[in-house]
Design a protein around this motif. Structure first.
Motif, PDB file in Angstrom:
ATOM      1  N   PRO A  22      88.711 119.994  87.036  1.00  0.00           N
ATOM      2  CA  PRO A  22      87.294 120.154  87.336  1.00  0.00           C
ATOM      3  C   PRO A  22      86.448 120.022  86.062  1.00  0.00           C
ATOM      4  O   PRO A  22      86.941 120.221  84.946  1.00  0.00           O
ATOM      5  N   GLN A  23      85.196 119.700  86.252  1.00  0.00           N
ATOM      6  CA  GLN A  23      84.285 119.518  85.127  1.00  0.00           C
ATOM      7  C   GLN A  23      84.267 120.748  84.216  1.00  0.00           C
ATOM      8  O   GLN A  23      84.245 120.625  82.995  1.00  0.00           O
ATOM      9  N   SER A  24      84.302 121.917  84.786  1.00  0.00           N
ATOM     10  CA  SER A  24      84.245 123.140  83.981  1.00  0.00           C
ATOM     11  C   SER A  24      85.442 123.232  83.034  1.00  0.00           C
ATOM     12  O   SER A  24      85.303 123.635  81.876  1.00  0.00           O
ATOM     13  N   ARG A  25      86.615 122.857  83.495  1.00  0.00           N
ATOM     14  CA  ARG A  25      87.822 122.894  82.643  1.00  0.00           C
ATOM     15  C   ARG A  25      87.708 121.860  81.531  1.00  0.00           C
ATOM     16  O   ARG A  25      88.068 122.112  80.391  1.00  0.00           O
ATOM     17  N   LEU A  26      87.214 120.679  81.880  1.00  0.00           N
ATOM     18  CA  LEU A  26      87.029 119.637  80.870  1.00  0.00           C
ATOM     19  C   LEU A  26      86.067 120.114  79.784  1.00  0.00           C
ATOM     20  O   LEU A  26      86.323 119.930  78.592  1.00  0.00           O
ATOM     21  N   GLN A  27      84.993 120.745  80.205  1.00  0.00           N
ATOM     22  CA  GLN A  27      83.978 121.208  79.248  1.00  0.00           C
ATOM     23  C   GLN A  27      84.443 122.409  78.436  1.00  0.00           C
ATOM     24  O   GLN A  27      83.922 122.649  77.353  1.00  0.00           O
ATOM     25  N   ARG A  28      85.405 123.151  78.940  1.00  0.00           N
ATOM     26  CA  ARG A  28      85.931 124.309  78.200  1.00  0.00           C
ATOM     27  C   ARG A  28      86.987 123.934  77.174  1.00  0.00           C
ATOM     28  O   ARG A  28      87.566 124.809  76.547  1.00  0.00           O
ATOM     29  N   VAL A  63      83.149 113.566  78.822  1.00  0.00           N
ATOM     30  CA  VAL A  63      84.277 114.272  79.439  1.00  0.00           C
ATOM     31  C   VAL A  63      84.907 113.509  80.602  1.00  0.00           C
ATOM     32  O   VAL A  63      86.086 113.718  80.893  1.00  0.00           O
ATOM     33  N   PHE A  64      84.142 112.650  81.250  1.00  0.00           N
ATOM     34  CA  PHE A  64      84.689 111.954  82.416  1.00  0.00           C
ATOM     35  C   PHE A  64      85.413 110.662  82.046  1.00  0.00           C
ATOM     36  O   PHE A  64      85.986 110.009  82.909  1.00  0.00           O
ATOM     37  N   VAL A  65      85.409 110.311  80.776  1.00  0.00           N
ATOM     38  CA  VAL A  65      86.055 109.080  80.312  1.00  0.00           C
ATOM     39  C   VAL A  65      87.317 109.380  79.515  1.00  0.00           C
ATOM     40  O   VAL A  65      88.147 108.507  79.307  1.00  0.00           O
ATOM     41  N   VAL A  66      87.485 110.616  79.115  1.00  0.00           N
ATOM     42  CA  VAL A  66      88.569 110.957  78.198  1.00  0.00           C
ATOM     43  C   VAL A  66      89.954 110.646  78.775  1.00  0.00           C
ATOM     44  O   VAL A  66      90.857 110.245  78.038  1.00  0.00           O
ATOM     45  N   ALA A  67      90.140 110.770  80.055  1.00  0.00           N
ATOM     46  CA  ALA A  67      91.440 110.437  80.648  1.00  0.00           C
ATOM     47  C   ALA A  67      91.764 108.971  80.416  1.00  0.00           C
ATOM     48  O   ALA A  67      92.902 108.627  80.056  1.00  0.00           O
TER      49      ALA A  67
END
Length: 108
Positions: A22-28, A63-67
């Protein structure tokens, strides 16, 4: 020819975990961990491809491109190692260890 399958598998596995997060985990911190790993894998690939040249730094694309960055950097390194006649299996083992450590830090 060097078998880079473990490197590809580890990069794909971590990238899949990042995509599913989830976005929150990516941002943390998971995305930051992924970006740091992607940058290191890219640095290693550039060193193999053009030794002695200063490596370029992979940009922070969000964060949405890092994968995708992890997956591409892992594939770039695998290909660089695979096509280098003097590459050793230790380089693959080290990269896999880096990926697994980053995965553990991103998803404790």
């Amino acid at each position: 020819m060097l078998d880079t399958t473990p490197l590809l598998d580890a990069a794909d596995h971590f990238a899949a975990a990042l995509r599913a997060a989830p976005q929150s985990r990516l941002q943390r911190g998971a995305a930051a961990e992924g970006l740091a790993l992607a940058r290191e894998l890219a640095r290693r690939a550039q060193h193999v491809e053009t030794p002695g040249r200063e490596p370029r730094t992979m940009p922070d694309a969000g964060v949405f491109v890092v994968a995708d960055q992890v997956q591409v950097a892992g594939r770039d390194l695998a290909e660089a190692l695979r096509t280098r006649p003097d590459a050793e299996g230790e380089a693959v083992t080290e990269a896999v260890s880096l990926i697994k450590a980053a995965h553990r830090r991103a998803f404790p």
